[in-house]
Design a protein around this motif. Structure first.
Motif, PDB file in Angstrom:
ATOM      1  N   LEU A  55       0.841  -1.208   0.000  1.00 55.46           N
ATOM      2  CA  LEU A  55       0.000   0.000   0.000  1.00 55.46           C
ATOM      3  C   LEU A  55       0.876   1.259   0.000  1.00 55.46           C
ATOM      4  CD1 LEU A  55      -2.767  -1.033   2.584  1.00 55.46           C
ATOM      5  CD2 LEU A  55      -2.896  -1.100   0.088  1.00 55.46           C
ATOM      6  N   GLY A  56       2.064   1.140   0.627  1.00 50.76           N
ATOM      7  CA  GLY A  56       2.978   2.289   0.699  1.00 50.76           C
ATOM      8  C   GLY A  56       3.931   2.377  -0.465  1.00 50.76           C
ATOM      9  N   CYS A  57       3.728   1.538  -1.482  1.00 53.81           N
ATOM     10  CA  CYS A  57       4.555   1.553  -2.702  1.00 53.81           C
ATOM     11  C   CYS A  57       6.025   1.236  -2.400  1.00 53.81           C
ATOM     12  CB  CYS A  57       4.469   2.894  -3.417  1.00 53.81           C
ATOM     13  SG  CYS A  57       2.822   3.299  -3.939  1.00 53.81           S
ATOM     14  N   SER A  63       0.225  -9.981  -8.136  1.00 58.02           N
ATOM     15  CA  SER A  63      -0.942  -9.782  -9.007  1.00 58.02           C
ATOM     16  C   SER A  63      -1.973  -8.961  -8.253  1.00 58.02           C
ATOM     17  CB  SER A  63      -1.517 -11.133  -9.457  1.00 58.02           C
ATOM     18  OG  SER A  63      -2.088 -11.798  -8.349  1.00 58.02           O
ATOM     19  N   GLY A  64      -2.988  -8.526  -8.951  1.00 56.82           N
ATOM     20  CA  GLY A  64      -3.967  -7.631  -8.344  1.00 56.82           C
ATOM     21  C   GLY A  64      -3.628  -6.185  -8.682  1.00 56.82           C
ATOM     22  N   VAL A  65      -4.479  -5.293  -8.205  1.00 56.55           N
ATOM     23  CA  VAL A  65      -4.307  -3.879  -8.560  1.00 56.55           C
ATOM     24  C   VAL A  65      -4.202  -3.034  -7.286  1.00 56.55           C
ATOM     25  CG1 VAL A  65      -5.412  -1.889  -9.685  1.00 56.55           C
ATOM     26  CG2 VAL A  65      -5.619  -4.166 -10.697  1.00 56.55           C
ATOM     27  N   VAL A  66      -3.239  -2.131  -7.283  1.00 56.69           N
ATOM     28  CA  VAL A  66      -3.147  -1.132  -6.214  1.00 56.69           C
ATOM     29  C   VAL A  66      -3.130   0.230  -6.881  1.00 56.69           C
ATOM     30  CG1 VAL A  66      -1.736  -0.191  -4.339  1.00 56.69           C
ATOM     31  CG2 VAL A  66      -1.904  -2.665  -4.633  1.00 56.69           C
ATOM     32  N   ARG A  67      -4.016   1.108  -6.413  1.00 52.99           N
ATOM     33  CA  ARG A  67      -4.040   2.471  -6.963  1.00 52.99           C
ATOM     34  C   ARG A  67      -3.794   3.461  -5.831  1.00 52.99           C
ATOM     35  NH1 ARG A  67      -8.911   0.737  -8.764  1.00 52.99           N
ATOM     36  NH2 ARG A  67      -8.884  -0.248 -10.801  1.00 52.99           N
ATOM     37  N   VAL A  68      -2.923   4.421  -6.114  1.00 52.58           N
ATOM     38  CA  VAL A  68      -2.688   5.508  -5.155  1.00 52.58           C
ATOM     39  C   VAL A  68      -3.219   6.774  -5.816  1.00 52.58           C
ATOM     40  CG1 VAL A  68      -0.965   6.854  -3.891  1.00 52.58           C
ATOM     41  CG2 VAL A  68      -0.657   4.385  -4.167  1.00 52.58           C
ATOM     42  N   ARG A  69      -4.210   7.368  -5.203  1.00 58.38           N
ATOM     43  CA  ARG A  69      -4.904   8.528  -5.798  1.00 58.38           C
ATOM     44  C   ARG A  69      -5.304   8.216  -7.240  1.00 58.38           C
ATOM     45  NH1 ARG A  69      -6.067  12.696  -2.358  1.00 58.38           N
ATOM     46  NH2 ARG A  69      -6.058  14.081  -4.146  1.00 58.38           N
ATOM     47  N   GLY A  70      -5.767   6.977  -7.442  1.00 59.83           N
ATOM     48  CA  GLY A  70      -6.278   6.571  -8.746  1.00 59.83           C
ATOM     49  C   GLY A  70      -5.235   6.068  -9.710  1.00 59.83           C
ATOM     50  N   ARG A  71      -3.960   6.158  -9.345  1.00 62.48           N
ATOM     51  CA  ARG A  71      -2.904   5.748 -10.282  1.00 62.48           C
ATOM     52  C   ARG A  71      -2.398   4.341  -9.947  1.00 62.48           C
ATOM     53  NH1 ARG A  71       3.013   8.506 -11.447  1.00 62.48           N
ATOM     54  NH2 ARG A  71       3.590   6.972 -13.009  1.00 62.48           N
ATOM     55  N   MET A  83       8.761   8.259  -6.322  1.00 59.16           N
ATOM     56  CA  MET A  83       8.090   9.534  -6.593  1.00 59.16           C
ATOM     57  C   MET A  83       6.671   9.540  -6.015  1.00 59.16           C
ATOM     58  SD  MET A  83       7.837  11.567 -10.162  1.00 59.16           S
ATOM     59  CE  MET A  83       6.389  10.759 -10.785  1.00 59.16           C
ATOM     60  N   ILE A  84       5.974   8.403  -6.147  1.00 61.48           N
ATOM     61  CA  ILE A  84       4.626   8.318  -5.571  1.00 61.48           C
ATOM     62  C   ILE A  84       4.704   8.446  -4.052  1.00 61.48           C
ATOM     63  CG2 ILE A  84       2.691   6.739  -5.166  1.00 61.48           C
ATOM     64  CD1 ILE A  84       2.960   5.851  -8.035  1.00 61.48           C
TER      65      ILE A  84
ATOM     66  N   GLU B 287      19.706   4.583   7.495  1.00 58.56           N
ATOM     67  CA  GLU B 287      19.274   5.960   7.224  1.00 58.56           C
ATOM     68  C   GLU B 287      18.994   6.149   5.735  1.00 58.56           C
ATOM     69  OE1 GLU B 287      22.186   8.579   8.997  1.00 58.56           O
ATOM     70  OE2 GLU B 287      22.183   7.278  10.752  1.00 58.56           O
ATOM     71  N   PHE B 288      19.863   5.551   4.903  1.00 55.53           N
ATOM     72  CA  PHE B 288      19.616   5.656   3.461  1.00 55.53           C
ATOM     73  C   PHE B 288      18.324   4.918   3.089  1.00 55.53           C
ATOM     74  CE2 PHE B 288      24.361   6.319   3.305  1.00 55.53           C
ATOM     75  CZ  PHE B 288      24.287   7.654   2.938  1.00 55.53           C
ATOM     76  N   ALA B 289      18.054   3.794   3.789  1.00 56.62           N
ATOM     77  CA  ALA B 289      16.811   3.062   3.535  1.00 56.62           C
ATOM     78  C   ALA B 289      15.615   3.919   3.942  1.00 56.62           C
ATOM     79  CB  ALA B 289      16.811   1.749   4.299  1.00 56.62           C
ATOM     80  N   THR B 290      15.761   4.658   5.051  1.00 57.64           N
ATOM     81  CA  THR B 290      14.678   5.554   5.488  1.00 57.64           C
ATOM     82  C   THR B 290      14.450   6.643   4.441  1.00 57.64           C
ATOM     83  OG1 THR B 290      15.294   5.158   7.777  1.00 57.64           O
ATOM     84  CG2 THR B 290      13.899   7.058   7.357  1.00 57.64           C
ATOM     85  N   LEU B 291      15.577   7.205   3.958  1.00 63.24           N
ATOM     86  CA  LEU B 291      15.461   8.239   2.920  1.00 63.24           C
ATOM     87  C   LEU B 291      14.696   7.689   1.724  1.00 63.24           C
ATOM     88  CD1 LEU B 291      18.884  10.114   2.522  1.00 63.24           C
ATOM     89  CD2 LEU B 291      16.652  11.116   2.948  1.00 63.24           C
ATOM     90  N   ARG B 292      15.061   6.460   1.347  1.00 63.44           N
ATOM     91  CA  ARG B 292      14.417   5.830   0.193  1.00 63.44           C
ATOM     92  C   ARG B 292      12.923   5.629   0.494  1.00 63.44           C
ATOM     93  NH1 ARG B 292      14.871   6.019  -4.906  1.00 63.44           N
ATOM     94  NH2 ARG B 292      15.014   4.080  -6.044  1.00 63.44           N
ATOM     95  N   ALA B 293      12.621   5.188   1.735  1.00 63.59           N
ATOM     96  CA  ALA B 293      11.227   4.922   2.097  1.00 63.59           C
ATOM     97  C   ALA B 293      10.392   6.195   2.081  1.00 63.59           C
ATOM     98  CB  ALA B 293      11.165   4.272   3.478  1.00 63.59           C
ATOM     99  N   ILE B 294      10.986   7.320   2.488  1.00 65.12           N
ATOM    100  CA  ILE B 294      10.179   8.552   2.502  1.00 65.12           C
ATOM    101  C   ILE B 294      10.157   9.211   1.119  1.00 65.12           C
ATOM    102  CG2 ILE B 294      10.548   8.943   4.972  1.00 65.12           C
ATOM    103  CD1 ILE B 294      12.448  11.225   4.260  1.00 65.12           C
ATOM    104  N   GLY B 295      10.702   8.505   0.134  1.00 67.35           N
ATOM    105  CA  GLY B 295      10.500   8.941  -1.246  1.00 67.35           C
ATOM    106  C   GLY B 295      11.681   9.616  -1.901  1.00 67.35           C
TER     107      GLY B 295
END
Lengths: 236, 378
Positions: A55-57, A63-71, A83-84, B287-295
């Motif tokens: 769910l947190g990408c 398999s299956g579908v996960v959408r975040v804000r529709g994407r 980026m998401i 810490e780098f894994a945390t950075l990656r996790a927060i995007g």
């Protein structure tokens, strides 16, 4: 209730390879809507963390579908998933995962910095004030209590205006009083800011904060209660 | 205000002081090692051609097969006259070189390298004189030596006496900084005296230094000289310089040894920096894994690591440059000085950067394998 922030439809996930390959999720359907605080509960090995990761990408489903804000996130490469995450998802971890060499303010700023946002200092101070740490902006994590560190982590998760906040055992390392304070904050964030908050937990003390409680066992959703139903059960 | 990613980088770097000091010492050690080896190489290159560099000759006539300036083969005096008969040759001055024994008044001897040239007009005469004049060498038995060899030659001032080949010599001029990389002291004298000190016949010489007439083409004059003197070699100063360098640096293996030392320094330094940055990155992996996790994007994390590496490079280079400049000063008057040019300094700075970036790449490869879900497991 607001629109759906994250949707999981018939999500299956295999982990490992060869003889060690196991099916962690066996067709999970779940939606997280803005303004609700959902507790995801279940025994160890039931698939909670795997579901949270998908769910947190942090990973994609088999398999299956996960959408975040529709994407849909299937087939996205790691950079696109990152980026998401930075645009839509805020994470809170059981062990806080703060950067020990940075102050509370800089830890919060990091979430904005990875998004390339300017004017981070003011925004960081604002959210630290919101979580009751206006006086600790220059403190390093080692100078903060566990509860304060978790509040910094919450500030980091919400500063980027993420529409979904995913928390992994946020009260697991805290005493009852700090656990209550953290959950009060998260419930307020869901209610007042219309964000969807999903909390993975074992802690029955936080049931009263839930809008909805989802039970998972052996990779399947086995039950779901509304917050009021849960309250009745916990008081009886 | 410093960008946050840079602040994170330097705080990560300085957080563990002992590891940070070890990294910087490692970089300093390897860069000083490379600098000294390269500085010795440059110093050696200069030392082996110092006589050629200070000669006014346009062309050098030398026995066939001469490997370097110190090669003691001989030319015949008649060849000089044939050279002088060539159109465009203004001068063909004899130069005599050779080894001899310098006998101190007490009876002990030490080898010296005689350089004998015409004292008037065209020739290779001592330079950087700090006492006496070139004209003083016209006195019978007069020689010039370098002040750095005073102790070796048992001399403490001009006017001191010694013997070469049973002939009395008197130091009438003193130079500063004319040192031989072979550690055998140079002794300058007039060409006739030099012949008698080295036992060379009066009609012989080691080289003829050719000055080409103004307006004449050096290439054309050389072609004519080759036709007139088919048994000898005629080289320009640049060609003779290159031949001498190649002989001493590569023919004797000295250059290869210096290069090998520099290469070793580079490899050792890189390994030290790689190891340190790698383990520092490994320490901060969660810490780098945390950075990656927060995007955070991959590029953001790579910038943090590269900035860490560059900070190490800059600090390490500054330390190495300071130590190297002390080494340069300490060896300035030695037989083989360490020479560092501005271009070499710049190249070493780039080398330090390359070394640290290479280390960063190893660390980045480690970070690229991070699974951001690990932050949920702890």
């Amino acid at each position: 209730m607001s629109e759906s922030v994250i949707d999981a439809v018939d999500v299956v996930k295999f982990l490992g390879h060869g003889a060690g390959r196991v099916q962690a999720l066996k067709g999970v359907n779940l939606s997280l809507r803005g303004g609700e605080l959902v507790l995801l509960m279940g025994p160890s090995g039931s698939g909670k963390t795997t579901l949270l990761s998908i769910l947190g990408c942090l990973m994609t489903p088999t398999s299956g579908v996960v959408r975040v804000r529709g994407r849909p996130i299937a087939d996205l490469d790691p950079e696109a998933l990152a980026m998401i995450r930075r645009n839509h998802i805020g994470f809170i971890f059981q062990s806080y995962h703060l950067f020990p060499t940075l102050t509370a303010e800089d830890n919060v700023r990091l979430a904005l910095d990875v998004r390339g946002e300017r004017s981070q200092r003011e925004a960081a101070r604002d959210v630290l004030g919101m979580v009751g740490l206006a006086h600790k902006t220059k403190a390093f994590p080692r100078e903060l209590s566990g509860g304060e560190q978790q509040r910094v982590a919450i500030a980091r998760a919400i500063v980027g205006k993420a529409s979904a906040i995913l928390a992994d055992e946020p009260t697991g390392a805290l005493d009852a009083q700090n656990g209550q304070a953290v959950m009060t904050l998260l419930a307020g964030i869901a209610r007042d800011q219309s964000r969807g908050v999903l909390v993975v937990t074992h802690d029955p003390r936080i049931l009263p904060f839930a809008s909805r409680i989802v039970h998972i066992e052996d990779g399947r959703i086995v039950g779901e209660k509304t917050g009021s139903e849960a309250k009745k059960v916990s008081t009886s | 205000m410093m960008p946050l990613k840079f602040r994170l980088a330097y705080r990560n770097l300085f957080h563990d002081r002992i590891r940070f000091i070890a990294t910087i010492v490692g970089i300093i050690f390897s860069i000083v090692l490379v600098t000294v080896q390269m500085g010795l190489y440059v110093g050696f290159r200069r030392m082996v051609t110092t006589m050629i560099d200070h000669s006014p000759a346009d062309l050098w006539i030398m026995p066939a097969g001469t490997k370097c300036f110190e090669d003691p083969s001989l030319l015949d005096g008649r060849q000089r006259f044939r050279a002088l008969a060539v159109d465009g040759v203004a001068e063909a001055a004899p130069l005599v070189i050779g080894y001899a024994q310098w006998r101190l008044p007490g009876g002990t001897t030490t080898p010296v390298f005689i350089v004998g040239s015409e004292l008037q007009g065209f020739g290779l005469r001592p330079w950087s004189l700090v006492k006496g004049r070139v004209d003083d060498l016209s006195i019978p038995g007069a020689v010039a030596i370098d002040q750095s060899y005073f102790e070796r030659l048992g001399v403490n001032a001009t006017g001191a006496n010694a013997e070469i080949r049973d002939q009395k010599v008197e130091v009438t001029a003193v130079t500063k900084g004319i040192r031989s990389f072979t550690t055998t002291p140079y002794v300058f004298a007039g060409v006739d005296r030099a012949r008698s000190y080295t036992g060379i016949s009066p009609n012989k010489a080691s080289y003829f230094l050719v000055r080409v007439s103004p307006g004449s083409d050096i290439g054309n004059v050389r072609r004519q000289l080759r036709e007139s003197l088919p048994d000898v070699e005629i080289l320009t100063a640049a060609e003779f310089r290159n031949r001498s360098r190649n002989f001493w640096l590569f023919g004797t293996g000295a250059g290869a040894a210096l290069f090998a030392g520099a290469l070793l320094g580079f490899i050792v330094g890189t390994v030290i920096v790689v190891q340190t940055l790698y383990s520092s990155t490994k320490d901060h992996l969660s810490e780098f894994a945390t950075l990656r996790a927060i995007g955070s994007s991959g590029a953001y994390i790579y910038l943090v690591i590269i900035w860490q590496a560059l900070l190490s490079a800059i600090l390490g280079f500054c330390g190495a440059a300071s130590i190297s400049s002390i080494v340069v000063k300490m060896t300035a008057d030695s037989a083989l000085p360490v020479v560092i040019t501005p271009a070499m300094m710049f190249a070493l700075f780039l080398l330090t950067g390359v070394m640290c970036i290479a280390s960063a790449i190893v660390a980045i490869v480690q970070v690229m394998r991070i699974d951001p879900t690990t932050v949920l497991a702890r």
